[in-house]
Scaffold this motif. Structure first.
Motif, PDB file in Angstrom:
ATOM      1  N   GLY A   1       0.806  -1.245  -0.170  1.00 24.66           N
ATOM      2  CA  GLY A   1       0.127   0.113   0.070  1.00 24.66           C
ATOM      3  C   GLY A   1       0.900   1.177   0.203  1.00 24.66           C
ATOM      4  N   ASP A   2       0.330   2.060   0.925  1.00 21.33           N
ATOM      5  CA  ASP A   2       1.122   3.609   0.945  1.00 21.33           C
ATOM      6  C   ASP A   2       2.489   3.619   1.254  1.00 21.33           C
ATOM      7  N   LEU A   3       2.705   2.555   2.355  1.00 19.23           N
ATOM      8  CA  LEU A   3       3.995   2.266   2.921  1.00 19.23           C
ATOM      9  C   LEU A   3       5.053   1.793   1.682  1.00 19.23           C
ATOM     10  N   LYS A   4       4.606   0.877   0.705  1.00 23.52           N
ATOM     11  CA  LYS A   4       5.369   0.580  -0.369  1.00 23.52           C
ATOM     12  C   LYS A   4       5.759   1.553  -1.178  1.00 23.52           C
ATOM     13  N   ASP A   5       4.789   2.642  -1.455  1.00 16.14           N
ATOM     14  CA  ASP A   5       5.125   3.709  -2.428  1.00 16.14           C
ATOM     15  C   ASP A   5       6.049   4.575  -1.640  1.00 16.14           C
ATOM     16  N   LYS A   6       5.917   4.729  -0.255  1.00 17.02           N
ATOM     17  CA  LYS A   6       6.841   5.319   0.466  1.00 17.02           C
ATOM     18  C   LYS A   6       8.173   5.044   0.522  1.00 17.02           C
ATOM     19  N   ALA A   7       8.242   3.455   0.580  1.00 14.67           N
ATOM     20  CA  ALA A   7       9.505   3.089   0.515  1.00 14.67           C
ATOM     21  C   ALA A   7      10.323   2.965  -0.823  1.00 14.67           C
ATOM     22  N   ARG A   8       9.636   3.071  -1.816  1.00 22.89           N
ATOM     23  CA  ARG A   8      10.072   3.158  -3.003  1.00 22.89           C
ATOM     24  C   ARG A   8      10.674   4.525  -3.378  1.00 22.89           C
ATOM     25  N   GLU A   9       9.919   5.581  -2.827  1.00 19.47           N
ATOM     26  CA  GLU A   9      10.436   7.099  -2.758  1.00 19.47           C
ATOM     27  C   GLU A   9      11.749   7.197  -1.854  1.00 19.47           C
ATOM     28  N   LEU A  10      11.612   6.512  -0.860  1.00 17.17           N
ATOM     29  CA  LEU A  10      12.785   6.426   0.157  1.00 17.17           C
ATOM     30  C   LEU A  10      14.126   5.754  -0.616  1.00 17.17           C
ATOM     31  N   ALA A  11      13.814   4.569  -1.213  1.00 18.54           N
ATOM     32  CA  ALA A  11      14.769   3.989  -1.954  1.00 18.54           C
ATOM     33  C   ALA A  11      15.756   4.902  -2.976  1.00 18.54           C
ATOM     34  N   LYS A  12      14.965   5.686  -3.570  1.00 17.24           N
ATOM     35  CA  LYS A  12      15.423   6.534  -4.718  1.00 17.24           C
ATOM     36  C   LYS A  12      16.623   7.502  -4.105  1.00 17.24           C
ATOM     37  N   ASN A  13      16.345   7.844  -2.764  1.00 14.49           N
ATOM     38  CA  ASN A  13      17.286   8.995  -2.228  1.00 14.49           C
ATOM     39  C   ASN A  13      18.059   8.377  -0.966  1.00 14.49           C
ATOM     40  N   SER A  14      18.328   7.028  -1.119  1.00 18.60           N
ATOM     41  CA  SER A  14      19.204   6.363  -0.051  1.00 18.60           C
ATOM     42  C   SER A  14      20.447   5.790  -0.840  1.00 18.60           C
ATOM     43  N   LEU A  15      21.558   6.477  -0.459  1.00 24.78           N
ATOM     44  CA  LEU A  15      22.650   6.300  -1.152  1.00 24.78           C
ATOM     45  C   LEU A  15      23.793   5.861  -0.109  1.00 24.78           C
ATOM     46  N   LEU A  16      24.820   4.962  -0.727  1.00 28.67           N
ATOM     47  CA  LEU A  16      26.032   4.610  -0.160  1.00 28.67           C
ATOM     48  C   LEU A  16      26.761   5.980  -0.143  1.00 28.67           C
ATOM     49  N   ILE A  17      27.534   6.147   1.011  1.00 29.17           N
ATOM     50  CA  ILE A  17      28.677   7.306   1.051  1.00 29.17           C
ATOM     51  C   ILE A  17      29.368   7.501  -0.051  1.00 29.17           C
ATOM     52  N   ASP A  18      29.842   6.320  -0.498  1.00 35.61           N
ATOM     53  CA  ASP A  18      30.543   6.351  -1.861  1.00 35.61           C
ATOM     54  C   ASP A  18      29.864   7.234  -2.980  1.00 35.61           C
ATOM     55  N   GLU A  19      28.599   6.749  -3.114  1.00 34.79           N
ATOM     56  CA  GLU A  19      27.717   7.261  -4.215  1.00 34.79           C
ATOM     57  C   GLU A  19      27.447   8.712  -3.989  1.00 34.79           C
ATOM     58  N   PHE A  20      27.196   9.094  -2.661  1.00 40.22           N
ATOM     59  CA  PHE A  20      26.860  10.324  -2.338  1.00 40.22           C
ATOM     60  C   PHE A  20      28.056  11.237  -2.706  1.00 40.22           C
ATOM     61  N   LEU A  21      29.510  10.830  -2.336  1.00 36.82           N
ATOM     62  CA  LEU A  21      30.599  12.002  -2.633  1.00 36.82           C
ATOM     63  C   LEU A  21      30.831  11.944  -4.131  1.00 36.82           C
ATOM     64  N   ALA A  22      30.755  10.790  -4.569  1.00 35.75           N
ATOM     65  CA  ALA A  22      31.103  10.570  -6.082  1.00 35.75           C
ATOM     66  C   ALA A  22      29.982  11.799  -6.832  1.00 35.75           C
ATOM     67  N   GLN A  23      28.851  11.600  -6.615  1.00 26.70           N
ATOM     68  CA  GLN A  23      27.754  12.654  -7.312  1.00 26.70           C
ATOM     69  C   GLN A  23      28.124  13.814  -6.883  1.00 26.70           C
ATOM     70  N   GLN A  24      28.589  14.361  -5.880  1.00 29.42           N
ATOM     71  CA  GLN A  24      28.934  15.429  -5.377  1.00 29.42           C
ATOM     72  C   GLN A  24      30.328  16.065  -6.051  1.00 29.42           C
ATOM     73  N   ASP A  25      31.180  15.269  -6.198  1.00 24.31           N
ATOM     74  CA  ASP A  25      32.531  15.423  -6.972  1.00 24.31           C
ATOM     75  C   ASP A  25      32.160  15.606  -8.586  1.00 24.31           C
ATOM     76  N   GLU A  26      31.038  15.088  -8.991  1.00 17.17           N
ATOM     77  CA  GLU A  26      30.673  15.116 -10.280  1.00 17.17           C
ATOM     78  C   GLU A  26      30.168  16.565 -10.609  1.00 17.17           C
ATOM     79  N   LYS A  27      29.375  16.869  -9.679  1.00 10.99           N
ATOM     80  CA  LYS A  27      28.833  18.243  -9.646  1.00 10.99           C
ATOM     81  C   LYS A  27      29.835  19.295  -9.144  1.00 10.99           C
ATOM     82  N   GLY A  28      31.084  19.092  -9.162  1.00  8.04           N
ATOM     83  CA  GLY A  28      31.857  20.024  -8.524  1.00  8.04           C
ATOM     84  C   GLY A  28      31.894  20.680  -7.334  1.00  8.04           C
ATOM     85  N   LYS A  29      31.354  20.171  -6.302  1.00  4.82           N
ATOM     86  CA  LYS A  29      31.053  20.327  -5.089  1.00  4.82           C
ATOM     87  C   LYS A  29      32.095  20.049  -4.104  1.00  4.82           C
TER      88      LYS A  29
END
Length: 971
Positions: free
Chosen positions: A825-853
């Motif tokens: 139900g609603d929790l599945k939808d929320k879980a899917r949205e949460l999944a999109k923005n759940s990052l390994l710290i490696d992924e987060f810093l690599a993204q920030q590096d790609e953005k020049g931050k």
């Protein structure tokens, strides 16, 4: 003598292994076809003497011998009720190699890709290359007369088999090789009591007759069809010197190729070798608006001297969109082509290659066909293109529901000039039966694999299965094609051989089989006297069984449908030399029962045929699931996306409901909670957890060191600390996973300090443990409660601007992998949205590096070399690419990734006493040697906590989390 006693007597006489237990027989009851038949026993011989003993046993006990290699056959060639003989584990040695004369002697269990790896440094290769090269065996290739990608120039296994040492049905040993007419006559005039002499006499009597010659030339497939594999190849033997005077030597190896183990059992094979192709290779990936355009494009391309032309239709291209592994291989596709030809050229110079590509494109555009003609040249990119095409077989299993892409008319081969007309008529046959069909593969040689969607649990579709096969057989015969081009006759096409070759020729090959195998012990029911194609199908008609499961399965499928995605293609049988992660237990043992396929077979067998109220309540399922490491490699690397870790968790939940939860399972699953209790008495807890008596009590290996509680938990440090950044450029929520929080808080502290230094505010929100320990031990209902709580607590906080960042891959990736399947139900939808923005710290810093931050000036300029071992779940669900990028943020840091799969520890698996030896064996395949070879100044990086522990215990080298390395690189 009773059957069990007879097999026990046989076992005592063999050097190899013999199994009669139920689980092994179930595992070997299927191949990659639609057939299933439980054998009496399974044997893994070690040598020729074992084969002779097995054949003697079969003859004396009235049973049959079914030769088997990797089990990738698509026509049921290795399915039968007798004794299955698997030569892949032990009979897999390279025996003798002569690079000057370009030949090699091998045992039949040698893997094709490994053979070509061995030959490559010498500039040589074995020409036929099937799409299953990374797991198929030479013996199976000879049995099927396999062709593969480059059959246009290299032909089939038949053209490259020089000699074969075989055991005949009477137990005698012979060596078949090329013979002059005089040598052939001498063989015919030998001792008439010898089976070998009788075989040569039968060949002479059959092929010397003018009437037989006329019938063979009239009824067998057109010689212009390069891929012809119907019946026995007496048409090939006919065109030799003893019968035509053409100077061509007669070699019965050409008869063995394609005989599917029905004539003799090969124990040694001498292969012809060819030079590697010219160095300048390229693929013109011609995009077409319709299949008809592609058929015309094939005829144009053939005029330009290609080395291969492969067809792929839009259905396959669309299927690969959803496959994690294949998505990255779609880089060359532009727009929405209805069909694509991948046209390979191999040239001595780059100029020649570019000219051929340009000429081909010009000719197609003159004819008004095709809209995009990219030339792919780089070797790595070429591999990606071919990988996308060869993945076609497996990804077709991703279509949800009971209708499956079915092998039935997929192997017919027609002379290429007749192919457009043939395909036009074939489409009309399909339309008559209201069917659509996937179309792909070897169009250059007139073979297009056609796989209609059928539900073989439905009697009407079973009837259609037979009707369609019959209709297409008539169409193939009209064009003098071969009903089997490379996949063999087996159970699937044998029924139609009398029609395809004519009754007179069928009697000739029946007589030939009788001569070679008078007692019919060698793989009976294949090619000759084959039962109807609808007998012994894998699925039961009317099968409708559903289960209440804790987790949801892909695209609305139920658990059984998800299991049935496994079509037996055996991608899980790759060896360590081939690389990849799937399947580590098979790589370490070479045992079929430790493959993903075997586990799927056993699950399917009991979930569909058990008479228990709880069909999960079977020890046999537990046996094969026990050694699944839950590494998730199959979810990414299996073309059908079979997720065995998920199946294992679901199975254990049901199994424990019948048998109770073992103490050790409870302790491991509840470890995060026990840590909190143990922290009150931390020194005592650490001492007791590594005491010999405690490890013995809970069943841990005495050699292991149980992870210790850190002096201070990460959360406690966090609540005391003052964050140092004054000008925040962003905010992240850090998931304080149960392992970092309790055991390795120093890594968490460094992560927070690093993020602060780089300008990020870090907040540890209120949350529970990840649930990974519960999932890994099969306590799925508890994991579901944890998932529900975490989603409720975090969904309102986490967004693209304020992501959830995690340190331990196995914990963080539960948000992306399991949580959406655990909730509704609603929790599945929320879980899917949460999944999109759940990052390994490696992924987060690599993204920030790609953005020049990321300010690189904050880091040292010192030169550092790093060897990275990627976490297996990270490889399956995410990627190690961000980890590599993050580690190379310091300008002079260089990362080399160790080509390892799962480390072998796999959470608690390697701690458990009964799994310790296997876990160490897995570590020794690639990872441990690579770490030992690392220079003292090189840093070993490993994101996974269990990986780091395993590396330390297996090599004595300390591995660091990548975030520690980056923190240490700060100025």
């Amino acid at each position: 003598m009773k059957q069990d006693d007879a097999y026990q007597n046989l076992k005592a006489k063999l050097s190899g292994d013999l199994f009669t237990e139920n689980v092994q027989r179930i595992i070997y009851a299927t191949d990659a076809s639609s057939y299933r038949e439980i054998p009496q026993a399974v044997c893994k011989p070690k040598n020729r003497d074992d084969i002779r003993e097995i054949i003697r046993f079969a003859r004396e006990n009235g049973t049959s011998v079914i030769p088997r290699a990797a089990g990738t056959s698509l026509a049921g060639q290795i399915v039968g009720p007798g004794l299955v003989v698997d030569i892949s584990k032990y009979m897999n040695k390279i025996l003798e190699f002569n690079p000057e004369e370009r030949w090699i002697w091998v045992e039949p269990g040698v893997n094709l890709a490994e053979l070509n790896q061995f030959l490559a440094p010498h500039g040589l290769q074995f020409g036929p290359e099937t799409s299953t090269a990374n797991r198929c065996c030479i013996g199976g290739m000879v049995g099927n007369n396999s062709c593969g990608l480059h059959s246009l120039v290299y032909g089939s296994a038949r053209e490259h088999l020089l000699e074969a040492e075989c055991v005949l049905s009477d137990g005698s040993t012979v060596c078949f090789k090329a013979l002059t007419s005089e040598e052939f006559r001498a063989k015919c005039e030998g001792d008439h009591s010898l089976l070998e002499t009788q075989i040569y006499q039968n060949i002479y009597e059959t092929l010397a007759s003018e009437h037989n010659q006329q019938q063979i030339r009239q009824e067998f497939p057109d010689p212009k069809v390069k891929r012809r594999n119907n019946g026995y190849a007496i048409d090939v033997l006919l065109e030799t010197d003893p019968f035509t005077g053409n100077g061509e030597k007669l070699n019965l190896c050409k008869l063995l190729a394609g005989s599917e183990g029905t004539l003799a059992f090969s124990t040694k094979l001498k292969l012809n070798l060819i030079p590697l192709p010219p160095s300048h290779r390229g693929l013109v990936c011609a995009h077409f608006a319709s299949l008809k355009e592609a058929y015309r494009g094939n005829l144009i391309a053939l005029k330009h001297g290609p080395t291969a032309i492969e067809l792929m239709d839009d259905i396959i291209m669309n299927c690969t969109r959803e496959n994690i592994e294949q998505r990255k291989n779609r880089f060359f596709i532009s727009g929405e082509p209805a069909a694509m030809l991948m046209i390979e050229f191999a040239c001595d110079t780059l100029e020649q290659l570019l000219q051929k590509a340009a000429d081909l494109e010009a000719d197609c555009r003159i004819e008004g066909i095709g809209y995009h003609f990219p030339l792919v040249q780089d070797d790595e990119n070429i591999k990606k293109v071919w990988a996308l095409r060869t993945a076609g077989l497996g990804v077709l299993s991703n279509i949800p529901g009971d209708k499956r892409s079915t092998t039935v008319i997929e192997d017919a081969a027609i002379a290429p000039e007749y192919l457009p007309d043939y395909m036009d008529e074939l489409d009309r046959v399909l339309e008559k039966h209201q069917l659509s069909c996937v179309k792909y593969a070897h169009i250059a040689t007139g073979e297009i694999h056609l796989r209609p969607l059928l539900n073989l649990k439905d009697q009407s579709d079973v009837d259609l299965y037979h009707t369609l096969a019959k209709d297409i057989a008539a169409l193939v015969k009209k064009y003098r094609g071969s009903l089997s081009g490379e996949h063999g006759d087996g159970r699937l096409r044998g029924e139609f051989i009398p029609f395809m070759l004519g009754e007179h020729n069928y009697k000739l090959i029946k007589k030939l089989k009788k001569c070679w195998d008078p007692d019919n012990i060698l793989n009976p029911g294949k090619i000759i006297d084959t039962p109807p194609i609808t007998e012994n199908l894998r699925f039961m008609v009317g099968q409708q069984r559903s289960f209440n499961t804790t987790m949801e399965f892909n695209m609305g499928e139920n658990l059984l449908q998800a299991i049935e995605r496994c079509n037996g293609s055996a991608d899980c049988r790759k060896s360590v030399l081939i690389g990849g992660t799937m399947c580590p237990t098979f790589m370490a043992t070479k045992d079929e029962d430790k493959t993903t396929r075997a586990r799927a077979n056993v699950l399917r067998e009991f979930l569909t045929r058990s008479d228990k109220a709880n069909p999960f309540d079977h020890e046999e399922i537990y046996q094969v699931m026990d050694l699944c490491l839950s590494c998730k490699a199959c979810k990414a690397e299996c073309p059908s996306n079979v997720d065995m870790a998920k199946f294992k968790a679901e199975f254990l939940q049901h199994y424990y409901e019948a048998h109770g939860i073992p103490l050790r399972t409870k302790l491991i699953a509840n470890m995060p909670r026990l840590y909190k209790l143990g922290r009150t008495f931390r020194p005592l807890t650490n001492k007791v957890s590594n005491a010999a008596w405690f490890k013995k009590l809970i069943g841990f290996a005495p050699e292991r060191q149980v992870p210790q509680l850190a002096k201070e938990s990460l959360r406690k440090w966090y609540h005391k600390a003052t964050q140092s950044n004054t000008q925040s450029i962003g905010k992240v929520y850090l998931f304080a996973d149960e392992f970092t929080n309790e055991n390795e808080s120093d890594i968490g502290i460094k992560a927070i300090l690093l993020l602060n230094k780089l300008g990020y505010e870090v907040v540890i929100p209120k949350h529970r443990e990840s649930g990974r320990t519960f999932l890994s031990k099969g306590l799925v209902k508890t994991a579901r409660e944890i998932a529900r709580n975490n989603v409720e607590m975090l969904a309102g906080l986490i967004s693209e601007k304020t992501p959830l960042v995690g340190i331990e891959p196995s914990a963080l990736l539960t948000f992306r992998d399991e949580y959406p399947d655990l909730l509704e139900g609603d929790l599945k939808d929320k879980a899917r949205e949460l999944a999109k923005n759940s990052l390994l710290i490696d992924e987060f810093l690599a993204q920030q590096d790609e953005k020049g931050k990321i300010d690189k000036h904050r880091f040292t300029l010192k030169k550092v070399d790093i060897k990275l071992h990627g976490h297996c779940q990270q490889k399956a669900i995410a990627s190690t690419a961000p980890t590599r990028r993050m580690l190379e943020i310091p300008s002079n840091y260089k990362v080399t990734e160790i080509q390892s799969g799962c480390c072998g520890m796999a959470g608690s698996f390697g701690y458990e006493k009964e799994h310790y030896e296997l876990s160490m064996k897995i570590g020794e395949m690639v990872l441990f040697p690579a770490v030992r070879e690392a220079l003292p100044q090189e840093i070993i990086a490993a994101p996974g906590t269990s990986c780091r522990h395993h590396i330390l215990e297996g090599t004595g080298r300390e591995a660091l989390h990548p975030i520690e390395i980056l923190y240490n690189a700060l100025k």
